[in-house]
Scaffold this motif. Structure first.
Motif, PDB file in Angstrom:
ATOM      1  N   GLU A   1       0.833  -1.207   0.000  1.00  0.00           N
ATOM      2  CA  GLU A   1       0.000   0.000   0.000  1.00  0.00           C
ATOM      3  C   GLU A   1       0.863   1.250   0.000  1.00  0.00           C
ATOM      4  OE1 GLU A   1      -2.485  -0.125   3.388  1.00  0.00           O
ATOM      5  OE2 GLU A   1      -3.711  -1.812   2.679  1.00  0.00           O
ATOM      6  N   GLY A   2       0.401   2.252  -0.707  1.00  0.00           N
ATOM      7  CA  GLY A   2       1.061   3.555  -0.683  1.00  0.00           C
ATOM      8  C   GLY A   2       2.311   3.597  -1.521  1.00  0.00           C
ATOM      9  N   ARG A   3       2.800   4.826  -1.651  1.00  0.00           N
ATOM     10  CA  ARG A   3       3.978   5.066  -2.497  1.00  0.00           C
ATOM     11  C   ARG A   3       5.224   4.405  -1.933  1.00  0.00           C
ATOM     12  NH1 ARG A   3       7.224  10.026  -1.938  1.00  0.00           N
ATOM     13  NH2 ARG A   3       8.692  10.184  -3.670  1.00  0.00           N
ATOM     14  N   ASP A   4       5.330   4.339  -0.613  1.00  0.00           N
ATOM     15  CA  ASP A   4       6.543   3.812   0.007  1.00  0.00           C
ATOM     16  C   ASP A   4       6.329   2.454   0.673  1.00  0.00           C
ATOM     17  OD1 ASP A   4       7.716   6.161  -0.788  1.00  0.00           O
ATOM     18  OD2 ASP A   4       7.476   7.151   1.151  1.00  0.00           O
ATOM     19  N   GLY A   5       5.238   1.766   0.317  1.00  0.00           N
ATOM     20  CA  GLY A   5       4.962   0.474   0.937  1.00  0.00           C
ATOM     21  C   GLY A   5       5.862  -0.637   0.391  1.00  0.00           C
TER      22      GLY A   5
ATOM     23  N   ARG B   1      11.808   8.273   3.769  1.00  0.00           N
ATOM     24  CA  ARG B   1      10.972   7.303   3.056  1.00  0.00           C
ATOM     25  C   ARG B   1      11.332   5.858   3.395  1.00  0.00           C
ATOM     26  NH1 ARG B   1      11.161   8.289  -3.141  1.00  0.00           N
ATOM     27  NH2 ARG B   1       9.492   6.724  -3.005  1.00  0.00           N
TER      28      ARG B   1
END
Length: 856
Positions: A89-93, A217
């Motif tokens: 999930e998410g940009r940095d998952g 990040r």
């Protein structure tokens, strides 16, 4: 990292510290050798692979490129990776899988999966031995030791010790970023028991901006061996010509400059664990080892969780600061409101609680800048110096608290007074243009210890002009001038809470003042209109009174007595309207007063039925206006304008306690509704609803005007018995029973006609001669030349008052009476010697009563 100097510059001159910020450390095209990397397309085909693939997974790069991942690993591993992709999930998952079999052998791997642009990045790290049974069991005891530590140094020191136990590194430091992005070591735990970097500062250039962003990040970064050259990714570029973005790759290789930096420190391996607060980078755990050191991915994940918990403890600690600040602000708010309730201004109130503020936030001086007015205490800039600070804050600071420990860095002119004020904590307390409460601190003698000279020299190296990492980390001491003690997190929390409290108070005061100003303006306009209206009416009325009195008078004395009585009736009505000391008064008396003043004999045709009511001063003022309009309209146009009509007024109390007033005119000429709505109509229809929240209704029937008014219960003090018809009038004693004056008199009055009239009255009372003076100087001359037996003094003589004359007469034992149009206020009573007062316009009767009674 290379740089190209412009024409006319030397190689060294063209290099600055921003070169490090521009190094593409996320596009190095290599991985560290302890893990392999595959970059897949959206349909799971291998498009890139690290060239250590044979050593890690056992097949060649060329064999892997272009093939589906499912053909390179066993189906169980493929299914497990696919099943867990939902957690991405998410940009940095990232998806983390530990201890899985990828090939046909029993060899275990830790796997990381994340999305990078249009590539799916999969990294594989072989486990060096069997999977650890329960690494988390080692974490919980370390976490438990963090609980209950409320001071940051204690918390950081225990966290460094716990992380060194979990990681096995030789050294663990807690490195906190400062407002200027430099770093300070606030805790250090070393295997040799020594302290190498504790308390030292590192310049912001040691960790460039793009490195700080990657730390934010990706929360854990392992450099297992500074001597590792790493493994290249093949092919280096994608079809669009761009390299793979390795920002979140756990095996991402290391910048050569950073490797050189670590070698200069004598470090063989390092690990950084990010400490976040509210999503921003607060600091790092910096772990160093003298030789190479690899920690498998599963243990690194447990360490990362430890870092999360430390971040939580930092937030919890700051929350406790916020709660403490809230308690402090609550106490200050109570003190502020108590002072404001006593009628003190905001400035006086704030400075009265300055000690409370000082106990919460230590400071050496305080300035309140309110409505461009400068008020200060303690060691602060001058008003002229401060106005430059205020302009700077208006242009550079936002609506929140603004703190600086070096004002001269923000405002060069501040160097001139940095010995008085070097640190500033600005609290805006209003909307723009802003008002401020600002706390100042004096400078402190300070020496900052750096881990080596913070300036990085630019040198020529084998790769061209570049910034070479400093080789020395010996303590380098900088003497700091013009800086105060830094404002702590708790200081800022207290200031922010104080800002909210003051803003609420300021806005309440401002809103109240604006509301009061608006009401005052509306009242002023109403009074001006009413004044104009009444002046015109009085002038017309005086003509009518003179005409009516002269037409019915049988002698000059009869005429003057009649006219004087009517003028006195007008004066009584005026006093009832404007007095500031009213107690609840009789409504019937007010009705009688209005008609007696204007209707003369016709007042006998006014019938009042029902009980009397004692109404509040506010209602009395309003009803005086309304009844004046109704009475004068009846005399001009209604039932009392001829010889036959009458006015019936009924007073009755309703069930709720309110008072109903029914006004019915009968027997007069036919009524025509007014052709225009003037000020009088507005008074009738809107005064009672607006001022008293009551009711008003006026009907212009042909047979006669009918009106209904209702006064709400809160304006009714009490209802009198119907048989009590007292009008609360003070009977005037007969002149024959009053004092007769003798000797010479003195009248001090700046209006000649009033003075002459008064002198005539005193002579009629027996005075042999009355001197007239228009100023204090003339009166004093008259007293010196021929002291009078008695005197009548007007209080207000325009540009001066008669108090000096009164004091002289009192000292000589000469009786005197004061005349005023303001009423007997406490200010007048206190400033004058004991004396009787008469209200203007006065009569011979009121003067006789005053002189016969003597001083109070």
């Amino acid at each position: 990292m290379t740089s190209h100097p412009s024409a006319g510059q030397s190689a060294e001159q063209a290099v600055d510290l921003t070169n490090c910020d521009r190094e593409p450390i996320h596009l190095l095209g290599r991985v560290q050798s302890y893990g392999a990397l595959l970059a897949l397309s959206s349909d799971w085909l291998v498009q890139h692979a690290s060239d250590n693939l044979p050593a890690v997974l056992g097949f060649e790069v060329e064999e892997a490129l272009g093939r589906p991942l499912s053909e390179l690993i066993v189906s169980d591993a493929m299914d497990r990776i696919r099943r867990n992709m939902g957690a991405l999930e998410g940009r940095d998952g990232a998806v983390r899988l530990f201890g899985i079999v990828l090939r046909g052998q029993d060899k275990l791997f830790d796997v990381s999966v994340h999305q990078s642009g249009r590539h799916l990045i999969i990294e594989f790290e072989p486990k060096a031995g069997p999977r650890e049974a329960d690494v988390m069991s080692e974490v919980y005891p370390c976490l438990n030791r963090l609980k209950g530590l409320n001071e940051l140094p204690d918390l950081a020191r225990e966290a460094a010790r716990g992380l060194r136990m979990l990681s096995g590194f030789d050294s663990v430091m807690v490195y906190q970023f400062q407002p200027d992005k430099s770093g300070r070591v606030i805790a250090e735990d070393r295997a040799d028991g020594q302290s190498r970097y504790m308390g030292l500062n590192f310049p912001a250039s040691d960790i460039p901006a793009q490195a700080r962003e990657l730390y934010r990040r990706s929360l854990l970064r392992l450099i297992a061996d500074v001597e590792d050259d790493g493994s290249m990714i093949e092919p280096q570029l994608s079809l669009d010509g761009s390299p793979i973005d390795l920002s979140l790759a756990v095996t991402r290789a290391v910048s050569p400059i950073h490797i050189e930096y670590l070698k200069n420190m004598g470090v063989g391996a390092s690990m950084s664990v990010s400490i976040l607060r509210n999503g921003e980078l607060w600091g790092l755990f910096a772990c160093h080892h003298d030789s190479s050191r690899y920690i498998d991915y599963e243990r690194r994940t447990a360490i990362e969780m430890f870092g999360h918990m430390f971040s939580y403890e930092i937030s919890r600690q700051e929350e406790s600061f916020r709660l403490k600040a809230q308690d402090e602000s609550g106490r200050m708010q109570t003190a502020l409101m108590a002072n404001l309730a006593e009628g003190r201004g905001l400035s006086e109130t704030l400075f009265s609680v300055s000690r409370d503020i000082g106990r919460s936030v230590s400071h050496d001086g305080m300035v309140l800048y309110l409505d461009e007015t400068f008020t200060a205490t303690g060691s602060v800039p001058t008003e002229e110096e401060f106005r430059k600070i205020a302009r700077m804050l208006d242009t550079r600071a936002g609506p929140s608290v603004f703190a600086s420990d070096s004002l001269s860095r923000l405002l060069p002119d501040a160097r001139d007074y940095m010995n008085r004020a070097s640190g500033m904590l600005a609290i805006p307390i209003s909307r723009r243009p802003r008002d401020y409460l600002i706390l100042f601190r004096k400078p402190i003698a300070s020496k900052v210890n750096w881990a080596g000279d913070p300036a990085k020299p630019a040198t020529l190296g084998p790769n061209g002009t570049r910034l070479t990492p400093r080789k020395s980390f010996e303590v380098w001491t900088e003497t700091v001038e013009g800086r105060s003690a830094p404002w702590s997190v708790q200081d800022n929390h207290v200031a922010e809470r104080l800002r909210i409290v003051l803003l609420e108070i300021f806005l309440k005061i401002t809103d109240a003042a604006n509301g009061e100003r608006k009401r005052a303006q509306e009242q002023q306009q109403l009074l001006i209109s009413e004044l104009n209206h009444r002046v015109r009416n009085i002038l017309n009325l005086m003509r009518g009174l003179v005409s009516q009195s002269s037409s019915g008078a049988r002698s000059l004395t009869d005429f003057t007595d009649s006219l004087d009585g009517r003028i006195q009736s007008l004066a009584r009505a005026h006093d009832q309207l404007t007095s500031e000391k009213w107690e609840p008064s009789s409504l019937k008396a007010l009705i009688h007063c209005e008609f007696e003043a204007y209707a003369q004999a016709k007042s006998a045709r006014v019938l009042i039925d029902g009980p009397d009511a004692m109404i509040s001063p506010a209602a009395y003022t309003t009803m005086a206006l309304v009844l004046h309009e109704m009475a004068t309209n009846s005399l001009k146009y209604g039932a009392l304008c001829d010889q036959a009509g009458r006015v019936e007024i009924s007073l009755r109390q309703d069930r709720s306690g309110g008072l109903n007033i029914d006004w019915v005119e009968k027997g007069g000429p036919p009524v025509r509704p007014p052709s225009r709505r003037g000020f009088g109509t507005t008074i009738l229809e809107r005064s009672i609803p607006h001022e008293l929240q009551g009711d008003a209704e006026v009907s212009y029937k042909t047979t006669g005007v009918e009106a209904h008014f209702r006064i709400p219960p809160r304006h009714i003090d009490r209802i009198r018995r119907e048989d009590d018809d007292s009008r609360d009038a003070t009977p005037q004693p007969a002149l024959s029973n009053m004092i007769r004056l003798s000797g010479n008199g003195l009248v001090l009055e700046d209006a000649l006609i009033i003075a002459m009239d008064a002198a005539a009255m005193l002579e009629e009372m027996g005075a042999s001669k009355v001197a007239i003076a228009s100023s204090v100087e003339q009166a004093m001359q008259e007293i010196d030349r021929d002291p009078p037996a008695f005197a009548l003094l007007d209080i207000n003589l325009g540009a001066e008052q008669s108090v000096t004359v009164a004091e002289r007469l009192h000292a000589l034992g000469i009786p005197f009476v004061l005349a005023t149009g303001y009423g007997e206020t406490s200010e007048i009573v206190e400033s004058y010697p004991p004396a009787r007062m008469v209200q203007k316009p006065f009569s011979i009767e009121t003067l006789a009563v005053a002189f016969s009674a003597g001083p109070d």
